[in-house]
Design a protein around this motif. Structure first.
Motif, mmCIF file in Angstrom:
data_model
loop_
_atom_site.group_PDB
_atom_site.id
_atom_site.type_symbol
_atom_site.label_atom_id
_atom_site.label_comp_id
_atom_site.label_asym_id
_atom_site.label_seq_id
_atom_site.Cartn_x
_atom_site.Cartn_y
_atom_site.Cartn_z
ATOM 1 N N VAL A 23 0.836 -1.201 0.000
ATOM 2 C CA VAL A 23 0.000 0.000 0.000
ATOM 3 C C VAL A 23 0.873 1.253 0.000
ATOM 4 C CG1 VAL A 23 -1.589 1.346 1.439
ATOM 5 C CG2 VAL A 23 -2.033 -1.065 1.016
ATOM 6 N N ALA A 24 1.935 1.259 0.786
ATOM 7 C CA ALA A 24 2.838 2.415 0.823
ATOM 8 C C ALA A 24 3.408 2.696 -0.557
ATOM 9 C CB ALA A 24 3.965 2.170 1.821
ATOM 10 N N ARG A 25 3.833 1.664 -1.251
ATOM 11 C CA ARG A 25 4.358 1.840 -2.623
ATOM 12 C C ARG A 25 3.294 2.389 -3.544
ATOM 13 N NH1 ARG A 25 6.682 -3.915 -2.477
ATOM 14 N NH2 ARG A 25 8.347 -3.596 -0.999
ATOM 15 N N GLU A 26 2.083 1.863 -3.441
ATOM 16 C CA GLU A 26 0.986 2.340 -4.287
ATOM 17 C C GLU A 26 0.707 3.819 -4.056
ATOM 18 O OE1 GLU A 26 -2.236 -0.257 -3.275
ATOM 19 O OE2 GLU A 26 -1.453 -1.915 -4.479
ATOM 20 N N VAL A 27 0.672 4.220 -2.792
ATOM 21 C CA VAL A 27 0.395 5.624 -2.458
ATOM 22 C C VAL A 27 1.472 6.532 -3.043
ATOM 23 C CG1 VAL A 27 0.310 7.295 -0.559
ATOM 24 C CG2 VAL A 27 -0.951 5.149 -0.386
ATOM 25 N N LEU A 53 2.842 16.540 1.335
ATOM 26 C CA LEU A 53 1.992 16.472 2.525
ATOM 27 C C LEU A 53 0.708 15.690 2.266
ATOM 28 C CD1 LEU A 53 2.569 20.074 3.880
ATOM 29 C CD2 LEU A 53 3.558 17.928 4.718
ATOM 30 N N THR A 54 0.141 15.827 1.080
ATOM 31 C CA THR A 54 -1.041 15.037 0.717
ATOM 32 C C THR A 54 -0.684 13.555 0.680
ATOM 33 O OG1 THR A 54 -2.032 16.859 -0.506
ATOM 34 C CG2 THR A 54 -2.766 14.634 -1.088
ATOM 35 N N ALA A 55 0.475 13.235 0.107
ATOM 36 C CA ALA A 55 0.911 11.841 0.030
ATOM 37 C C ALA A 55 1.186 11.277 1.423
ATOM 38 C CB ALA A 55 2.152 11.725 -0.846
ATOM 39 N N VAL A 56 1.785 12.069 2.313
ATOM 40 C CA VAL A 56 2.069 11.611 3.678
ATOM 41 C C VAL A 56 0.768 11.313 4.412
ATOM 42 C CG1 VAL A 56 2.951 12.351 5.932
ATOM 43 C CG2 VAL A 56 4.348 12.646 3.884
ATOM 44 N N ASP A 57 -0.227 12.166 4.265
ATOM 45 C CA ASP A 57 -1.530 11.928 4.892
ATOM 46 C C ASP A 57 -2.110 10.596 4.420
ATOM 47 O OD1 ASP A 57 -4.005 12.842 6.386
ATOM 48 O OD2 ASP A 57 -4.821 12.682 4.349
ATOM 49 N N ALA A 58 -2.120 10.382 3.103
ATOM 50 C CA ALA A 58 -2.654 9.131 2.553
ATOM 51 C C ALA A 58 -1.812 7.939 2.986
ATOM 52 C CB ALA A 58 -2.712 9.214 1.027
ATOM 53 N N LEU A 59 -0.500 8.127 3.011
ATOM 54 C CA LEU A 59 0.414 7.062 3.423
ATOM 55 C C LEU A 59 0.112 6.607 4.844
ATOM 56 C CD1 LEU A 59 3.191 5.535 2.817
ATOM 57 C CD2 LEU A 59 4.189 7.371 4.157
#
Length: 83
Positions: A23-27, A53-59
């Motif tokens: 999931v982390a790779r996908e994000v 920051l958007t990616a970190v939130d989703a991650l």
């Protein structure tokens, strides 16, 4: 402003990538970031502050939902020409 994020998710499994790592790779791969480097023990990505920051939130949200018990991350402001 540009940011660099470095992160790992745990628990580790050297035989098969755990769901939270996938999931982390996908994000990170789906985000509009550059200089993405995904590895077995650490991952980095760079980009515009808003995108990072958007990616970190989703991650954080998605890896914890996928079973991560720990997410370690570091975010740094990077200057022009800095790597």
């Amino acid at each position: 402003m540009r940011l660099r994020v470095e992160f790992t998710t745990e628990p580790f499994d050297l035989d098969e990538a755990p769901a939270h790592a996938v999931v982390a790779r996908e994000v990170i791969n789906a985000a509009e970031l550059d200089a993405v480097d995904v590895g077995p023990f650490g991952n980095t990505a760079e980009g515009d502050a808003g995108e990072v920051l958007t990616a970190v939130d989703a991650l954080l949200r998605r890896t914890l939902e996928a079973g991560a018990t720990r997410v370690s991350l570091q975010v740094n402001v990077i200057g022009e020409g800095e790597k």
